[in-house]
Design an enzyme around this catalytic site. Structure first.
Site, PDB file in Angstrom:
ATOM      1  N   ASP A 413      -6.697   0.928  -4.532  1.00 38.80           N
ATOM      2  CA  ASP A 413      -5.912   0.677  -3.096  1.00 38.80           C
ATOM      3  C   ASP A 413      -5.094  -0.612  -3.406  1.00 38.80           C
ATOM      4  O   ASP A 413      -5.503  -1.300  -4.457  1.00 38.80           O
ATOM      5  CB  ASP A 413      -7.140   0.533  -2.036  1.00 38.80           C
ATOM      6  CG  ASP A 413      -6.426   0.042  -0.665  1.00 38.80           C
ATOM      7  OD1 ASP A 413      -5.196   0.801  -0.569  1.00 38.80           O
ATOM      8  OD2 ASP A 413      -6.929  -0.299   0.075  1.00 38.80           O
ATOM      9  N   GLU A 416       0.239  -1.905  -4.746  1.00 41.00           N
ATOM     10  CA  GLU A 416       1.776  -1.672  -4.858  1.00 41.00           C
ATOM     11  C   GLU A 416       2.321  -3.003  -5.883  1.00 41.00           C
ATOM     12  O   GLU A 416       3.536  -2.699  -6.359  1.00 41.00           O
ATOM     13  CB  GLU A 416       2.261  -1.649  -3.451  1.00 41.00           C
ATOM     14  CG  GLU A 416       1.981  -0.433  -2.743  1.00 41.00           C
ATOM     15  CD  GLU A 416       0.586  -0.447  -2.383  1.00 41.00           C
ATOM     16  OE1 GLU A 416      -0.201  -1.261  -1.959  1.00 41.00           O
ATOM     17  OE2 GLU A 416       0.041   0.620  -2.324  1.00 41.00           O
ATOM     18  N   ASP A 489      -1.687   4.797   4.826  1.00 44.05           N
ATOM     19  CA  ASP A 489      -2.022   4.517   6.149  1.00 44.05           C
ATOM     20  C   ASP A 489      -1.232   5.362   7.233  1.00 44.05           C
ATOM     21  O   ASP A 489      -0.334   4.590   7.952  1.00 44.05           O
ATOM     22  CB  ASP A 489      -2.077   2.908   6.426  1.00 44.05           C
ATOM     23  CG  ASP A 489      -3.023   2.222   5.529  1.00 44.05           C
ATOM     24  OD1 ASP A 489      -3.820   3.040   4.791  1.00 44.05           O
ATOM     25  OD2 ASP A 489      -2.977   1.098   5.395  1.00 44.05           O
TER      26      ASP A 489
HETATM   27  O1  MIG Z   1      -5.470  -3.663   4.042  1.00 44.85           O
HETATM   28  O2  MIG Z   1      -9.675  -0.898   2.133  1.00 44.85           O
HETATM   29  O3  MIG Z   1      -4.731   2.476   2.648  1.00 44.85           O
HETATM   30  O4  MIG Z   1      -7.122   3.604   3.145  1.00 44.85           O
HETATM   31  O5  MIG Z   1      -9.306   2.161   3.864  1.00 44.85           O
HETATM   32  C1  MIG Z   1      -6.260  -2.393   4.188  1.00 44.85           C
HETATM   33  C2  MIG Z   1      -9.377  -0.630   3.398  1.00 44.85           C
HETATM   34  C3  MIG Z   1      -6.903  -2.102   2.960  1.00 44.85           C
HETATM   35  C4  MIG Z   1      -5.677   0.149   2.898  1.00 44.85           C
HETATM   36  C5  MIG Z   1      -5.970   1.619   2.449  1.00 44.85           C
HETATM   37  C6  MIG Z   1      -7.036   2.282   3.311  1.00 44.85           C
HETATM   38  C7  MIG Z   1      -8.183   1.519   3.027  1.00 44.85           C
HETATM   39  C8  MIG Z   1      -8.012  -0.030   3.681  1.00 44.85           C
HETATM   40  N1  MIG Z   1      -7.147  -0.363   2.789  1.00 44.85           N
END
Ligand code: MIG
Length: 819
Positions: A413, A416, A489
């Site tokens: 996650d 980017e 999200d």
């Molecule tokens: O700033 O890890 O898209 O699926 O549950 C949020 C917490 C960070 C974003 C991800 C989401 C995940 C969440 N993450």
């Protein structure tokens, strides 16, 4: 005066007239213009032309791509050299001809045009290649503008949350953390600079392999021009001929290489939450699923499993015995997947941080300091995944999680990359870029892809002899080789259910088929109706996972009470029954680059009725799906492509090439099966491998005529399939007024656990009288009705059959049989 000179520095440059043209290598042609601009035109295959432009003062940079594997890298589906190639000089142009394409390069301007061998114009430059020098960065902004004949449609481009046809819109690729995006938000997380052009029923694709921030204007600024440009790097694009849209995706996917087969369990249902903790809560969710008999294969741990959000650690109080927990879950059929973010907490007592510092593995700013940014753990440094030694180190870090603890998959996650200060890294941050050091401007769009690559290498290494599973939020073209993905999200709304459908189709045709959405919505809470409609759609997406943020209430399959728990169970069960079909569809993707989800236009691009519709799609060769995206609906109108179809729930026959009403209360999703299809299904089970499959069901749908189907099987785990332990079963169904025959051709050495098929006969024009398997009579039975499907005649035959013939009771009139 001074101002004039500054303006000159900003001026737009064009290549000008061609001075020299030559075939410089086997399949490479070099055109040099009077001002020193060069076009390297590489004929990769009869269908793929690569246009690489070098500006006059650009040093010939090494030819390197993260998307297209280089000559030394493994690439089983590399394009095949052209079978025919001719180069001719004419009065005002040069002409390159392959077995499928003609490419013209105009002498006066270096502009190009591509035609098929029948002379149909496929694409042509407007201004063509041109560039600006950007004083702030020192880069050339490289641009391409092409003509837009009337009626052209554009598709593809990754995860854009926009109408399926991209025409009239402008987009940017610059992966971004876009919490709560909506229709029209741009850019999102993924960077896939590849799109389809459908013109006069002929399709080609453009893949602009440039990792800088890039823009795509599809006849938005000017109705007769489509252009794409990037804030640095080279104008480097591939022209990919179809002529069908499906072939364009296949060619692109093969060029950038599809993924190997995932373990079968990853195609089951996954349950996720931000976050399930402590361990007792994870266990409770797992038993909640089993007690309610809701099938599920994977359970996820989001960031709270870690100790202070330090990657590769466990929270000592919440997860005191991770190995034991993971083992207990495994004993109950659950695979544990854990999140790993790129941010490494700045903490001198933390071994991962220490190693990163000691080896200088973290990204640095232009002036030398380490790149420091805040994410969940607080201030962090970030590995430079564009250096092979960093990827190697990163892969090695998974030993503890995968080998010691028994975790089965990893979820990447925030790659980017996302940071809280200003969204992402500042532009000056430096990257190794596999030997060509560069800034964040060039590396940003491949950061997530390279992280997923290193992660997947690690998971694969320590899972061996099992197959790895990785899921990522950000990626670049070609990232499909390393990871699955989700659409980020989203929100619990009907609009987002609609969007999930569009985005998953779009990613699939952009070479990234192993994709799903956060079912039910990540932000906010759905009601039972929205959740069960979304589960019904997700059951037909390659990646099938419920995920939501903990701030917004529970989102387990039973959270909405009855009738929703039963409805959700029913669709998850249907997915498990369909696993042999879904796996076969993945195999087609993996071996041929065929998108698993296919938008309506891809099913019949000769039918303009399909061009602007976007809800209908097929999963694989035979199933046509169209989600319900409104509250209170009892069905919907939808378009059936030409051909004959059966409504899955009732076996009613419908003629395509028309709008039909699909009646669908909450127990159904509009789902049609193509006439002549053979759809393999297995018994419901609570997780993959829970039961040995002793009999496979082949649902056969009558067709007046002939149709082909395939079923692939290799057991769904391990690597033996790469050494021949796999079997493809090709079925040819032929029906007429007297009989229906199913012929089977078997290839491959894999011995399945099932010895028999239950052949279920749908849509027969008249009652069957006799069933013969390889000329021996077989008793005719009945496949019972369920609460949602109707009864049908059936017969049990050996899996090794060569031909099954179903003879009908009395000859039916020709006209009837055709209906
Ligand atoms: O700033 O890890 O898209 O699926 O549950 C949020 C917490 C960070 C974003 C991800 C989401 C995940 C969440 N993450």
């Amino acid at each position: 005066m001074l101002n004039d000179l500054a303006a000159q520095g900003r001026q737009e440059h064009l290549p000008g007239p061609v001075q020299q043209a030559a075939q410089t290598e086997d399949h490479l042609f070099t055109f040099t213009t009077e001002n020193g601009t060069r076009l390297l035109l590489h004929v990769l295959s009869d269908k793929i032309l690569r246009f690489r432009y070098l500006t006059p003062d650009s040093p010939a940079a090494p030819d390197f791509s993260y998307a297209v594997p280089g000559p030394d890298e493994a690439h089983p589906l590399r394009p095949q050299a052209p079978t025919f190639l001719e180069f001719k000089e004419k009065t005002d142009h040069y002409r390159i001809t392959t077995a499928r394409l003609i490419c013209i390069v105009w002498k006066d301007s270096l502009r190009t045009r591509v035609l098929d061998r029948s002379g149909n114009l496929l694409g042509g430059d407007e201004k063509g290649f041109h560039w600006h020098h950007d004083y702030d960065t020192g880069n050339d902004i490289v641009k391409m503008s092409q003509q837009v004949p009337s009626g052209v449609c554009y598709y593809g481009l990754g995860d854009k949350p926009a109408n399926m046809n991209l025409r009239g819109q402008r987009f940017c690729n610059w992966g971004s953390d876009t919490y709560g995006y909506v229709k029209g938000s741009d850019p999102l997380y993924k960077n896939i600079p590849f799109f389809h052009v459908l013109q006069q029923r002929i399709a080609h694709g453009i893949f602009f392999d440039n990792t800088f921030k890039a823009f795509f204007d599809f006849a938005a600024e000017r109705a007769d021009v489509t252009s794409f440009w990037a804030e640095g790097g080279e104008m480097n694009y591939y022209f990919i001929y179809g002529p069908s849209l499906l072939e364009v995706t296949q060619e692109y996917t093969r060029l950038t290489c599809p993924p190997p087969l995932p373990p079968l369990w990853t195609l089951g249902y996954h349950q996720c939450k931000w976050s399930y903790f402590p361990a007792s809560n994870v266990q409770a969710i797992a038993s909640g699923l089993r007690e309610r008999r809701i099938p599920c294969d994977a359970i996820y741990l989001d960031i709270d499993y870690m100790d202070g959000y330090r990657c590769f650690t466990w929270h000592p109080q919440h997860f005191p015995e991770p190995k034991r927990m993971v083992q207990e879950l495994a004993a109950d059929g659950f695979k544990t997947v854990v999140i790993i973010d790129p941010g490494i907490k700045i903490d001198p007592a933390y071994p991962v941080y220490q190693e990163g510092i000691k080896n200088d593995f973290f990204c640095r700013r232009a002036d030398g300091p380490l790149m420091k940014g805040s994410v969940w753990p607080g201030q962090c440094n970030f590995p430079d995944y564009t250096r092979p030694e960093v990827r190697e180190w990163w892969a090695g870090l998974f030993e503890g999680l995968i080998k010691d603890v028994g975790v089965k998959g990893v979820w990447n996650d925030m790659n980017e990359p996302a940071v809280f200060e200003k969204g992402t890294f500042p532009d000056d941050v430096r990257f190794g870029y596999d030997g060509q050091p560069t800034s964040h401007r060039k590396a940003h769009n491949i950061y997530g892809m390279q992280m997923a690559r290193a992660t997947n290498d690690g998971v694969a290494r320590f899972s061996y002899p099992d197959r790895p599973f990785t899921i990522t939020r950000s990626t670049y073209a070609g990232g499909q080789r390393y990871s699955s993905g989700w659409t980020g999200d989203n929100i619990a709304s009907w609009d987002h259910l609609w969007l999930a459908n569009i985005q998953c189709q779009r990613l699939s045709i952009s070479g990234f088929s192993f994709i799903g959405s956060d079912i039910g919505g990540f932000i906010d809470t759905p009601n039972g109706e929205l959740y069960s409609r979304w589960i019904a759609l997700g059951a037909f997406h390659p990646f099938f996972r419920t995920h939501s943020s903990g701030d917004h209430g529970d989102q387990e399959p039973w959270s909405f009470g009855e009738p929703f728990t039963s409805l959700v169970r029913h669709f998850i069960e249907l997915r498990y029954q369909l696993l042999p079909y879904v796996y076969t569809t993945f195999w087609q993707y993996s071996t041929q680059g065929t998108p698993m989800l296919r938008p309506l236009t891809f099913l019949d691009q000769n039918d303009p009725e399909t061009y602007l519709r976007m809800a209908e799609f097929s999963l694989g060769d035979h199933l046509l799906v169209c989600p319900i995206t409104q509250a209170g609906a009892d069905g919907r109108w939808m378009y059936l492509p030409k051909g004959d179809w059966y409504y899955y729930w009732t076996d009613e026959a419908r003629a395509g090439g028309a709008e039909v009403w699909a009646s669908a209360d909450l127990t159904r999703i509009p789902l049609f099966v193509k006439a002549g299809a053979v759809v393999p299904m297995q018994p419901v089970m609570q997780y993959v491998g829970e039961q040995v499959v002793e009999e496979l069901t082949l649902h056969v749908y009558y067709k007046n005529g002939t149709a082909q189907s395939v079923h692939y099987d290799d057991g769904g785990e391990g690597y033996a399939y790469q050494e021949g332990q796999q079997t493809t079963r090709r079925f040819t169904v032929t029906g007429d007024a007297q009989a229906l025959t199913i012929r089977q051709e078997i290839a491959g050495a894999y011995q399945p656990s099932y010895a028999t098929y239950r052949v279920v006969l749908h849509g027969l024009p008249t009652a069957p009288q006799a069933v013969l398997a390889d000329a021996q009579p077989v008793p005719l039975g009945e496949y019972p009705a369920t609460e949602t499907t109707v009864a049908a005649p059936a017969a049990v035959v050996s899996v090794g059959f060569g031909e099954v013939k179903i003879e009908f009771a009395a000859p039916v009139a020709e006209g009837l049989a055709k209906s």
